[in-house]
Enzyme design. Structure first.
Site, PDB file in Angstrom:
ATOM      1  N   GLN A 625       0.828  -1.208   0.000  1.00 30.11           N
ATOM      2  CA  GLN A 625       0.000   0.000   0.000  1.00 30.11           C
ATOM      3  C   GLN A 625       0.862   1.256   0.000  1.00 30.11           C
ATOM      4  O   GLN A 625       0.567   2.230  -0.703  1.00 30.11           O
ATOM      5  CB  GLN A 625      -0.909  -0.028   1.228  1.00 30.11           C
ATOM      6  CG  GLN A 625      -2.170   0.789   1.092  1.00 30.11           C
ATOM      7  CD  GLN A 625      -3.147   0.522   2.226  1.00 30.11           C
ATOM      8  OE1 GLN A 625      -2.758   0.553   3.385  1.00 30.11           O
ATOM      9  NE2 GLN A 625      -4.391   0.254   1.892  1.00 30.11           N
ATOM     10  N   ASP A 650     -17.086   9.082  -9.330  1.00 30.50           N
ATOM     11  CA  ASP A 650     -18.042   8.742  -8.277  1.00 30.50           C
ATOM     12  C   ASP A 650     -18.316   9.995  -7.466  1.00 30.50           C
ATOM     13  O   ASP A 650     -17.560  10.977  -7.527  1.00 30.50           O
ATOM     14  CB  ASP A 650     -17.511   7.631  -7.374  1.00 30.50           C
ATOM     15  CG  ASP A 650     -18.630   6.960  -6.573  1.00 30.50           C
ATOM     16  OD1 ASP A 650     -19.807   7.300  -6.805  1.00 30.50           O
ATOM     17  OD2 ASP A 650     -18.329   6.104  -5.711  1.00 30.50           O
ATOM     18  N   GLU A 688     -25.862  15.026  -7.952  1.00 28.51           N
ATOM     19  CA  GLU A 688     -25.248  13.813  -8.485  1.00 28.51           C
ATOM     20  C   GLU A 688     -24.680  14.030  -9.875  1.00 28.51           C
ATOM     21  O   GLU A 688     -23.586  13.595 -10.197  1.00 28.51           O
ATOM     22  CB  GLU A 688     -26.294  12.691  -8.530  1.00 28.51           C
ATOM     23  CG  GLU A 688     -25.747  11.348  -8.940  1.00 28.51           C
ATOM     24  CD  GLU A 688     -24.811  10.769  -7.903  1.00 28.51           C
ATOM     25  OE1 GLU A 688     -23.626  10.540  -8.241  1.00 28.51           O
ATOM     26  OE2 GLU A 688     -25.224  10.550  -6.774  1.00 28.51           O
ATOM     27  N   ASP A 720     -19.946   5.944 -11.987  1.00 30.47           N
ATOM     28  CA  ASP A 720     -20.620   5.305 -10.865  1.00 30.47           C
ATOM     29  C   ASP A 720     -21.637   6.256 -10.251  1.00 30.47           C
ATOM     30  O   ASP A 720     -21.551   7.471 -10.412  1.00 30.47           O
ATOM     31  CB  ASP A 720     -19.596   4.889  -9.809  1.00 30.47           C
ATOM     32  CG  ASP A 720     -20.102   3.767  -8.918  1.00 30.47           C
ATOM     33  OD1 ASP A 720     -21.302   3.449  -9.002  1.00 30.47           O
ATOM     34  OD2 ASP A 720     -19.304   3.214  -8.144  1.00 30.47           O
ATOM     35  N   HIS A 854     -14.206   6.131  -5.824  1.00 30.10           N
ATOM     36  CA  HIS A 854     -15.013   5.965  -4.619  1.00 30.10           C
ATOM     37  C   HIS A 854     -14.185   6.221  -3.366  1.00 30.10           C
ATOM     38  O   HIS A 854     -14.611   6.939  -2.449  1.00 30.10           O
ATOM     39  CB  HIS A 854     -15.606   4.555  -4.584  1.00 30.10           C
ATOM     40  CG  HIS A 854     -16.265   4.211  -3.287  1.00 30.10           C
ATOM     41  ND1 HIS A 854     -17.496   4.702  -2.918  1.00 30.10           N
ATOM     42  CD2 HIS A 854     -15.851   3.433  -2.248  1.00 30.10           C
ATOM     43  CE1 HIS A 854     -17.814   4.243  -1.723  1.00 30.10           C
ATOM     44  NE2 HIS A 854     -16.827   3.472  -1.296  1.00 30.10           N
ATOM     45  N   LEU A 879      -5.474   5.323  -0.697  1.00 30.79           N
ATOM     46  CA  LEU A 879      -5.715   3.909  -0.432  1.00 30.79           C
ATOM     47  C   LEU A 879      -5.562   3.596   1.052  1.00 30.79           C
ATOM     48  O   LEU A 879      -4.786   4.231   1.759  1.00 30.79           O
ATOM     49  CB  LEU A 879      -4.760   3.052  -1.252  1.00 30.79           C
ATOM     50  CG  LEU A 879      -4.991   3.046  -2.759  1.00 30.79           C
ATOM     51  CD1 LEU A 879      -4.028   2.100  -3.436  1.00 30.79           C
ATOM     52  CD2 LEU A 879      -6.428   2.649  -3.082  1.00 30.79           C
TER      53      LEU A 879
END
Length: 879
Positions: A625, A650, A688, A720, A854, A879
């Site tokens: 990571q 997203d 949105e 998304d 996301h 992440l």
């Protein structure tokens, strides 16, 4: 804003969802604070539905009473909506509904060639939307064929009242006095009457239910529609069927209260139920049905408040607000759910509101007199839920007051979700294996077909349910090869976590100048982490040097922030070991590092490093990571496309604080899709469809040109967070903006654009048939027929491996495609990208750019609440 204890007003937004055929009971009109509701169903035929589920029988529920809900004294002016409602009732020749020529052309082409297309105006293309790659496999799904008797249809009528009647309850009572003439099968929404048979235009004489005065009810025929053209009526019909099966409605779905399963150790109970939806698909009109579960807490909101007061006597109000506000509660006396928007500490059950005839009534007296409920705690504050309702043609907001003593929290908190034992107990009832789920669906169909009232509701409209789920022709794509340093990996289970740590990454970033922050009593844990990092890092090609260790005196937020500002500004990465998990401390650290300093950080909970059996795996994944956050690359897949930019978008909406929404835009910078460019933008709460994505697209193209020396020929966007109701809006607004953006970036630049909508929250389930047994389909399974949309080019893809429960596929809708890519190529590329998410060594539910977007949107909206530093834009720091 005036607070009310509820209301009796009819809600125009729920007209089609709340109609019942039975004549309204003749009873005194309740005061403005009361809205009559149906009692909870008990036992009976609905019990047959979930025979296949191993759910414990619940203890008998106390008798339900009517609810405090709604708004007071509203009269719905239906005539104000009449013009707009009747405008939709255009009559074609011979009474048939008019249909656009373009739609008929699309339909004719599809029926002739077995193909389909998207209603995309000038950009519509007609071609085969069924892929051919992969191995054919047998499969079934959770769709039931809804059979329509030949010649059946729907007749629509306008209903007028003279003199004018505004209240829906009275309108229905006046019309239903003539049930012998209009028939048993009907749906009336206050303006339009739907019948399965034709009536002549007529005027009926009715008596007003309160004063007995004469009212003329005029029924005027408007048009005839085929059954398949009135899908909304099917969904209204199945809500009635659920009631006929003695199921309880909570929110939008129905549950079997008698089959609830108690989890006393965690003070929870799980209600099993069903989600149903009828729509027209490529294979005809079908019912989609899936199991649903509602997790309820047996503790009231008042119990939660008392617990917090005992633990935090000095700052209990803020703690209670954080615990309750933004969450959904259930009032068991009417089985309705409300979202808590505020806690009014100045109001108590002794407070009064305006009742009938403007009489001042306290909540104590109201509940005791009207429902026989005696409120024990007279000093508790009231919960406030703001509900938007349609009043005439305007949307108004009404504040509804709820009693904490009578309200129960639904769902689970983050703390409860982190409790492994609790989640394991809940999963016993919610994770249903494919065979068991399929058997439960068939039991539902059997219940409908064997319950006289439910079967009659279908038969009256010329409908019937097939006894079996429909079979599908599915395809299984080949296993993907994962390219790592020195070779490739292949894993048929779409999970290569055991192998990735034994191979070198394709582009490593060595840890040479890094800082390690920890409290002094965690020194042993920090030393062990450094030792294991130096040991396991070289195996993956990552060289780990000694860090600058900073021992902190305490774990206060300002202590971490001060040390981070002082020591982290010139560091490669800052690793922080927290003694416990706290969102406020995590958010403060991330805000300083990501927004102010522009330095990647890795936060570790010391608890994960103390588990000796898993510490090796934990350290290895942390090193991977960190490599990503520094700009390294772990693995890739073969993507046979040149000069293409792949994007993911997203939007994050704050469900509790209702702050500004955050849109995230991720774009690839190289062919292998191992390097990404990250952007965020802020917008009004709840928005949105994001206009700001056009600015992000322009920046992404400039960055691509800067890295590659040319603009991409193809641009593929995975979008998304778009529901079915927003598809056309997105197609008509966002795509033209993207296309106009290209020419502004570079004159005459017109790349090929493909936009796919990614839908995760769907009810479709696919079951693989192997040796007459139902199992989860293998990763790479695609369905692009029968249950796909008629007017969109779409497909379902299973890209992840699921060991427990039933896998949920992801739905992809091709909103726009000017690249003329074959559907096989789009499907295969989508599957490949599901392996490119560096936080999981295997296939995930959505393509990597979507998941990256996301994660970025969540970090920004939930924790930092500010744009990240430009220094981090080309790194996966989130992440």
């Amino acid at each position: 804003m005036a607070f009310r204890g509820g209301g009796r007003g009819a809600r125009l937004l729920e007209l089609l969802n709340s109609q019942r055929d039975e004549r309204p009971a003749e009873e005194p009109e309740p005061p403005p604070a009361a809205l009559p509701t149906r009692p909870v169903g008990r036992g009976g035929r609905g019990m047959l539905i979930l025979q296949s589920l191993d759910a414990n029988r619940a203890q008998p529920q106390p008798p339900s009473v009517e609810a405090l809900s709604g708004q007071s004294g509203l009269r719905q002016p239906y005539e104000n909506l009449l013009e707009s409602r009747l405008a939709k009732l255009a009559v074609g020749p011979g009474g048939d509904a008019c249909t656009s020529a373009s739609h008929e052309k699309v339909k004719e082409t599809r029926l002739k060639n077995g193909d389909s297309c998207s209603d995309d105006g000038d950009n519509a293309r007609v071609e085969s939307r069924h892929g051919t790659c992969g191995r054919l496999v047998r499969a079934t799904c959770n769709y039931i064929n809804l059979n329509i008797n030949p010649g059946m249809g729907v007749f629509e009528y306008e209903v007028r009242f003279e003199p004018r009647i505004d209240f829906l309850k009275f309108r229905r009572a006046l019309l239903f006095q003539h049930e012998d003439k209009i028939g048993r099968a009907k749906t009336f929404d206050g303006v339009v009457l739907y019948l399965p048979h034709k009536l002549p235009d007529t005027i009926l004489a009715s008596k007003h239910p309160t004063d007995g005065s004469d009212v003329n009810v005029k029924i005027i025929f408007k048009r005839y529609s085929k059954m398949k053209d009135t899908i909304h009526l099917y969904n209204v019909l199945f809500k009635r069927i659920m009631s006929a099966l003695e199921m309880t409605r909570i929110g939008r779905h129905f549950y079997l209260s008698k089959c609830c399963s108690q989890i006393p150790a965690h003070k929870l109970e799980v209600w099993p139920g069903y989600v149903t939806a009828v729509d027209e698909y490529e294979g005809g009109v079908k019912l989609c049905i899936d199991n649903s579960h509602r997790v309820l807490r047996t503790m009231t909101i008042l119990d939660t408040m008392n617990r917090i007061v005992q633990d935090n006597p000095g700052n209990y109000k803020q703690k209670v607000t954080n615990e309750v506000m933004g969450h959904t509660v259930l009032t068991r006396y009417n089985n309705k759910t409300y979202r808590i928007d505020e806690i009014d500490w100045n109001m108590t059950p002794r407070s009064k509101f305006s009742g009938k005839d403007n009489e001042q009534v306290s909540f104590l007296d109201y509940y005791n007199h009207q429902y026989g409920i005696k409120i024990r705690d007279e000093k508790q504050p009231l919960l406030v839920s703001r509900v938007k309702r349609l009043q005439g043609e305007q949307e108004v907001e009404t504040a509804i007051c709820l009693i904490p003593e009578l309200s129960f929290m639904t769902g689970l908190t983050d703390e409860q979700r982190a409790d492994f034992r609790l989640m394991k107990s809940v999963a016993v009832y919610t994770r249903i294996a494919p065979e068991q789920r399929h058997r439960s669906l068939l039991n539902f169909v059997k219940s409908v077909n064997e319950t006289p009232k439910a079967k009659a509701l279908l038969a009256d409209w010329g409908l019937s349910l097939s006894p079996e789920t429909m079979e599908l022709n599915a395809r299984e794509l080949d296993v993907e090869d994962i390219i790592v340093g020195g070779g490739s990996l292949r894993n048929t289970k779409a999970d290569f976590g055991m192998d990735i740590c034994k191979r070198e990454v394709i582009h490593a970033i060595h840890l040479e100048n890094w800082v390690l922050l920890h409290v002094q009593n965690q020194t042993d844990t920090a030393n062990e982490f450094v030792r294991l990092s130096k040991r396991f890092g070289p195996t993956m090609g990552i060289q780990v040097h000694e860090p600058r260790r900073i021992g902190l005196q305490n774990d206060r937020i300002d202590t971490y922030v001060s040390a981070l500002k002082k020591e982290g500004s010139d560091a490669q990465v800052v690793v922080i070991i927290f003694p416990t998990s706290r969102d406020d401390r995590y958010g403060a650290v991330k805000k300083v590092a990501c927004c102010d300093l522009g330095v990647p950080t890795q936060v570790i909970n010391s608890k994960t490093l103390r588990n000796e059996s898993k510490v090796r795996s934990v350290v290895q994944k942390i090193l991977l990571q960190i490599t990503c956050k520094l700009g390294g690359s772990l693995w890739t897949v073969k993507i046979p496309l040149n000069n293409v930019m792949i994007c993911g978008t997203d939007v994050y909406h704050d469900p509790i604080k209702k702050g500004r929404s955050v849109g995230a835009f991720i774009s690839s910078l190289n062919k292998e899709c191992t390097r990404w460019y990250c952007q965020t933008n802020f917008m009004d709460a709840g928005q949105e469809l994001v206009n700001q994505f056009v600015v992000c697209m322009a920046n992404a193209l400039k960055k691509f040109y800067e890295i590659n020396g040319q603009f991409p020929v193809k641009i593929i966007i995975y979008r998304d967070g778009i529901g079915d109701g927003q598809l056309k809006v997105s197609q008509q607004l966002e795509i033209p903006q993207f296309q106009a953006c290209f020419d502004r970036v570079s004159s005459g630049y017109k790349p090929q654009l493909t936009v796919l909508i990614v839908q995760k929250r769907i009810n479709t389930r696919i079951f693989s048939i192997e040796k007459n047994e139902l199992t989860n389909p293998k990763p790479g399974t695609i369905v692009d027929n029968a249950v796909t949309r008629r007017n969109w080019e779409d497909f379902f893809l299973v890209s992840q491996s699921v060991r427990e429960g039933t896998v949920t596929p992801t739905h992809y809708i091709i909103l726009h495609d000017s690249s003329e890519m074959k559907i096989d190529h789009i499907q295969r590329l989508t599957y490949k990208l599901c392996f490119m998410y560096y936080n999981w060594p295997g296939g995930i539910r959505v393509p990597a750019p979507c998941q990256y977007a996301h994660k970025l949107a969540y970090l920004t909206g939930q924790h930092t609440r500010s744009p990240h530093s430009n220094k981090l834009s080309n790194k996966l720091f989130f992440l």
